[in-house]
Scaffold this motif. Sequence first.
Motif, PDB file in Angstrom:
ATOM      1  N   THR A   1       0.821  -1.215   0.000  1.00 19.67           N
ATOM      2  CA  THR A   1       0.000   0.000   0.000  1.00 19.67           C
ATOM      3  C   THR A   1       0.853   1.262   0.000  1.00 19.67           C
ATOM      4  OG1 THR A   1      -0.195  -0.307   2.407  1.00 19.67           O
ATOM      5  CG2 THR A   1      -2.066  -0.998   1.056  1.00 19.67           C
ATOM      6  N   VAL A   2       2.163   1.134   0.237  1.00 21.80           N
ATOM      7  CA  VAL A   2       3.038   2.304   0.169  1.00 21.80           C
ATOM      8  C   VAL A   2       3.036   2.897  -1.237  1.00 21.80           C
ATOM      9  CG1 VAL A   2       5.157   1.066  -0.453  1.00 21.80           C
ATOM     10  CG2 VAL A   2       5.310   3.161   0.901  1.00 21.80           C
ATOM     11  N   LEU A   3       2.710   2.083  -2.242  1.00 21.15           N
ATOM     12  CA  LEU A   3       2.689   2.578  -3.616  1.00 21.15           C
ATOM     13  C   LEU A   3       1.539   3.550  -3.859  1.00 21.15           C
ATOM     14  CD1 LEU A   3       3.489  -0.738  -5.533  1.00 21.15           C
ATOM     15  CD2 LEU A   3       5.068   1.070  -4.828  1.00 21.15           C
ATOM     16  N   LEU A   4       0.585   3.613  -2.925  1.00 16.03           N
ATOM     17  CA  LEU A   4      -0.537   4.541  -3.069  1.00 16.03           C
ATOM     18  C   LEU A   4      -0.194   5.949  -2.581  1.00 16.03           C
ATOM     19  CD1 LEU A   4      -3.455   2.229  -1.855  1.00 16.03           C
ATOM     20  CD2 LEU A   4      -2.757   2.721  -4.205  1.00 16.03           C
ATOM     21  N   ASN A   5       0.983   6.132  -2.001  1.00 20.55           N
ATOM     22  CA  ASN A   5       1.385   7.444  -1.497  1.00 20.55           C
ATOM     23  C   ASN A   5       1.887   8.323  -2.632  1.00 20.55           C
ATOM     24  OD1 ASN A   5       0.752   6.651   1.093  1.00 20.55           O
ATOM     25  ND2 ASN A   5       2.844   6.067   1.616  1.00 20.55           N
ATOM     26  N   VAL A   6       0.993   8.736  -3.476  1.00 20.46           N
ATOM     27  CA  VAL A   6       1.320   9.577  -4.625  1.00 20.46           C
ATOM     28  C   VAL A   6       0.663  10.933  -4.435  1.00 20.46           C
ATOM     29  CG1 VAL A   6       1.180   9.806  -7.132  1.00 20.46           C
ATOM     30  CG2 VAL A   6       1.464   7.550  -6.108  1.00 20.46           C
ATOM     31  N   ASN A   7       1.463  11.990  -4.372  1.00 22.90           N
ATOM     32  CA  ASN A   7       0.943  13.320  -4.074  1.00 22.90           C
ATOM     33  C   ASN A   7       0.702  14.148  -5.331  1.00 22.90           C
ATOM     34  OD1 ASN A   7       1.088  12.898  -1.247  1.00 22.90           O
ATOM     35  ND2 ASN A   7       3.286  13.312  -1.291  1.00 22.90           N
ATOM     36  N   MET A   8      -0.016  13.567  -6.287  1.00 20.76           N
ATOM     37  CA  MET A   8      -0.348  14.330  -7.488  1.00 20.76           C
ATOM     38  C   MET A   8      -1.552  13.687  -8.159  1.00 20.76           C
ATOM     39  SD  MET A   8       2.531  13.197 -10.299  1.00 20.76           S
ATOM     40  CE  MET A   8       3.853  13.929  -9.379  1.00 20.76           C
ATOM     41  N   PRO A   9      -2.253  14.395  -9.023  1.00 20.73           N
ATOM     42  CA  PRO A   9      -3.351  13.762  -9.767  1.00 20.73           C
ATOM     43  C   PRO A   9      -2.822  12.676 -10.691  1.00 20.73           C
ATOM     44  CG  PRO A   9      -3.425  16.162  -9.938  1.00 20.73           C
ATOM     45  CD  PRO A   9      -2.115  15.821  -9.327  1.00 20.73           C
ATOM     46  N   ALA A  10      -3.725  11.843 -11.144  1.00 22.93           N
ATOM     47  CA  ALA A  10      -3.310  10.766 -12.048  1.00 22.93           C
ATOM     48  C   ALA A  10      -2.816  11.312 -13.377  1.00 22.93           C
ATOM     49  CB  ALA A  10      -4.473   9.809 -12.266  1.00 22.93           C
ATOM     50  N   ASN A  11      -3.427  12.396 -13.841  1.00 19.48           N
ATOM     51  CA  ASN A  11      -3.049  12.969 -15.130  1.00 19.48           C
ATOM     52  C   ASN A  11      -2.755  14.462 -14.969  1.00 19.48           C
ATOM     53  OD1 ASN A  11      -3.547  10.600 -16.856  1.00 19.48           O
ATOM     54  ND2 ASN A  11      -5.660  10.893 -16.240  1.00 19.48           N
ATOM     55  N   LEU A  12      -1.672  14.894 -15.589  1.00 21.76           N
ATOM     56  CA  LEU A  12      -1.281  16.293 -15.552  1.00 21.76           C
ATOM     57  C   LEU A  12      -1.149  16.815 -16.984  1.00 21.76           C
ATOM     58  CD1 LEU A  12       1.594  16.115 -12.913  1.00 21.76           C
ATOM     59  CD2 LEU A  12      -0.766  16.828 -12.506  1.00 21.76           C
ATOM     60  N   TYR A  13      -1.359  18.125 -17.140  1.00 19.11           N
ATOM     61  CA  TYR A  13      -1.064  18.764 -18.414  1.00 19.11           C
ATOM     62  C   TYR A  13       0.422  19.104 -18.408  1.00 19.11           C
ATOM     63  CZ  TYR A  13      -6.072  19.251 -19.211  1.00 19.11           C
ATOM     64  OH  TYR A  13      -7.403  18.993 -19.411  1.00 19.11           O
ATOM     65  N   GLN A  14       1.190  18.377 -19.222  1.00 16.71           N
ATOM     66  CA  GLN A  14       2.627  18.597 -19.236  1.00 16.71           C
ATOM     67  C   GLN A  14       3.200  18.139 -20.576  1.00 16.71           C
ATOM     68  OE1 GLN A  14       3.714  16.058 -15.885  1.00 16.71           O
ATOM     69  NE2 GLN A  14       4.532  14.537 -17.300  1.00 16.71           N
ATOM     70  N   VAL A  15       4.369  18.689 -20.884  1.00 13.57           N
ATOM     71  CA  VAL A  15       5.022  18.386 -22.152  1.00 13.57           C
ATOM     72  C   VAL A  15       5.556  16.958 -22.158  1.00 13.57           C
ATOM     73  CG1 VAL A  15       6.970  18.987 -23.630  1.00 13.57           C
ATOM     74  CG2 VAL A  15       5.600  20.797 -22.573  1.00 13.57           C
ATOM     75  N   ALA A  16       6.059  16.482 -21.018  1.00  9.50           N
ATOM     76  CA  ALA A  16       6.641  15.146 -20.945  1.00  9.50           C
ATOM     77  C   ALA A  16       5.558  14.087 -20.851  1.00  9.50           C
ATOM     78  CB  ALA A  16       7.569  15.052 -19.736  1.00  9.50           C
ATOM     79  N   CYS A  17       5.826  12.944 -21.434  1.00  5.58           N
ATOM     80  CA  CYS A  17       4.877  11.827 -21.414  1.00  5.58           C
ATOM     81  C   CYS A  17       4.633  11.365 -19.983  1.00  5.58           C
ATOM     82  CB  CYS A  17       5.424  10.682 -22.257  1.00  5.58           C
ATOM     83  SG  CYS A  17       4.314   9.256 -22.365  1.00  5.58           S
TER      84      CYS A  17
END
Length: 286
Positions: free
Chosen positions: A147-163
């Motif tokens: 469950t440590v893999l769920l510690n993500v501090n950002m949305p699933a999708n971002l508007y960004q130049v990089a893939c």
Amino acid sequence: MRAASPALIALLNSGADFQMADLWTITLRGGAVVRWSGADVPIVSGGQTFALGPAIDRQDISEKIGLEVTTTDMTIVAGPDDLINGVSIIPFIRGHGLDGANVTIERAFLTDWSLPVVGSVVRFSGRVTGINAITGNSATVTVSSWTVLLNVNMPANLYQVACLHAVYDAGCALDPAAFAVNGSVTGTPSVKMFGSSLSPAANDFAQGRVVFTSGPNAGLSATVGSNDAAGNFQLVSALPNPPTAGDGFTAYPGCDLTQDRCNRRFANLGRFKATPYVPVPETAFG
């Protein structure tokens, strides 16, 4: 509830005496697997042999409902004859050899140490997330549940130049085996640099990885920082031990997550997940 075989359930319900032992399965970065028995004898379970290894003292394992991350600390006490890939375990850990490794702890049940395992249950599974202390003959390693893999501090999708995909992941969908290149170490290597038998394009393997197939780092994966056309590799982090000339490895090209790299090197533009034409925040239109 933990799954158990009918034979194990029958043993536990029989009231007969039995023996128990922890079985440790450690999968290193790169895929090499180390199996250690927590008993005083090697144990064969599930067709795999768990050899006598170092002394391991672990914390009690707590059971929690929900998404809270559980951890357990394992203290490994090893002598000079306790080895991984022919290298003493404590220097191997000090050189980050266990970083990111997957760990599974099973409890095996036997009626006698000389008899086959009746059954086993998985007590804990997760990945190494920290090295807390290292002395001359011991190291304390923290293993966190998945469950440590769920510690993500950002949305699933971002508007960004990089893939948003990582090269070779499920979203990228490329098969790394189709791009793998086998080579061997040459020259006088160090823990962060080595020459090779390859002649790649400059930085074709930057942000990719090498997986050593022989030598003191066999089974370990390392991220490539850069490479030149002469086949010299610079790694992002130091290896636990310097490679030796002749060691084999498999190299996988990296990706800087740009549209050009995706198209030219991997011909995978259909899965390029980015927004390269969205104006940057500082752009203003009058």
